[in-house]
Design a protein around this motif. Structure first.
Motif, short mmCIF file in Angstrom:
data_model
loop_
_atom_site.label_atom_id
_atom_site.label_comp_id
_atom_site.label_asym_id
_atom_site.label_seq_id
_atom_site.Cartn_x
_atom_site.Cartn_y
_atom_site.Cartn_z
N LEU A 57 -7.13 -12.93 1.20
CA LEU A 57 -6.36 -13.35 0.03
C LEU A 57 -6.43 -12.31 -1.08
O LEU A 57 -5.42 -11.97 -1.69
N ILE A 58 -7.62 -11.78 -1.34
CA ILE A 58 -7.74 -10.80 -2.42
C ILE A 58 -7.01 -9.51 -2.06
O ILE A 58 -6.40 -8.88 -2.90
N LYS A 59 -7.02 -9.13 -0.78
CA LYS A 59 -6.27 -7.94 -0.36
C LYS A 59 -4.78 -8.15 -0.57
O LYS A 59 -4.08 -7.26 -1.05
N GLU A 60 -4.30 -9.34 -0.23
CA GLU A 60 -2.87 -9.64 -0.40
C GLU A 60 -2.49 -9.61 -1.88
O GLU A 60 -1.46 -9.04 -2.26
N PRO A 83 5.55 -0.21 -1.34
CA PRO A 83 4.70 -1.20 -0.68
C PRO A 83 3.25 -0.73 -0.53
O PRO A 83 2.99 0.44 -0.22
N ILE A 84 2.33 -1.65 -0.75
CA ILE A 84 0.90 -1.41 -0.60
C ILE A 84 0.36 -2.44 0.38
O ILE A 84 0.56 -3.63 0.17
N GLN A 85 -0.29 -1.98 1.42
CA GLN A 85 -0.93 -2.90 2.36
C GLN A 85 -2.31 -2.37 2.68
O GLN A 85 -2.51 -1.15 2.74
N PHE A 86 -3.23 -3.28 2.89
CA PHE A 86 -4.59 -2.89 3.25
C PHE A 86 -4.89 -3.34 4.66
O PHE A 86 -4.41 -4.29 5.13
N SER A 104 -0.02 -6.88 -3.64
CA SER A 104 1.21 -7.30 -4.31
C SER A 104 1.27 -6.81 -5.75
O SER A 104 2.32 -6.35 -6.22
N VAL A 105 0.15 -6.89 -6.45
CA VAL A 105 0.10 -6.44 -7.84
C VAL A 105 0.33 -4.93 -7.92
O VAL A 105 1.13 -4.44 -8.73
N LEU A 106 -0.34 -4.17 -7.05
CA LEU A 106 -0.16 -2.72 -7.06
C LEU A 106 1.26 -2.33 -6.63
O LEU A 106 1.83 -1.38 -7.17
N SER A 107 1.84 -3.07 -5.71
CA SER A 107 3.23 -2.80 -5.30
C SER A 107 4.18 -3.01 -6.49
O SER A 107 5.14 -2.25 -6.66
N PHE A 115 1.87 -16.28 -2.68
CA PHE A 115 0.59 -16.04 -2.02
C PHE A 115 0.19 -17.27 -1.23
O PHE A 115 0.28 -18.38 -1.71
N ASN A 116 -0.27 -17.04 -0.01
CA ASN A 116 -0.81 -18.12 0.80
C ASN A 116 -2.32 -18.03 0.75
O ASN A 116 -2.89 -17.00 1.05
#
Length: 109
Positions: A90-93, A106-109, A97-100, A7-8
């Protein structure tokens, strides 16, 4: 199974995590959300949403309505300043990642 997370954060630092997940240990994966200041109650609510969406996930292979609603409520909390010291990207990333890792797609918002 090992899962690697990178995570960045908003201050350009990188955080790397490696966890070992046995038998789809959702609790262990969800614990990573504490790193973005989510409360135990928020994490517990996500776990319930995941459980409630199990049948929907099997047929749609996408996020269920309960998990989507949980995500939206978390994003609203960050925007309103109710979850502090974390940026919305950051929280979306992190949640993606956790849900993926849980759903294995893959999960992206």
């Amino acid at each position: 199974m090992s899962i690697n997370f990178s995570f960045n954060s908003f201050d350009n630092s990188t955080q790397n995590n490696t966890i070992t997940v046995n038998n789809n240990d959702i609790d262990k994966i969800l614990e990573l959300l504490k790193e973005v200041n989510l409360s135990s109650q928020d994490i517990s609510e996500l776990k319930s949403a995941i459980e409630n969406d199990k049948e929907e996930i099997k047929t749609t292979n996408s996020l269920g309505k309960n998990v989507k609603n949980w995500c939206l409520s978390i994003f609203d909390k960050v925007t309103a300043g109710l979850i502090v010291n974390v940026s919305l990207p950051l929280i979306k990333e992190k949640i993606g990642s956790v849900l993926s890792a849980i759903y294995q797609f893959p999960i992206q918002f």
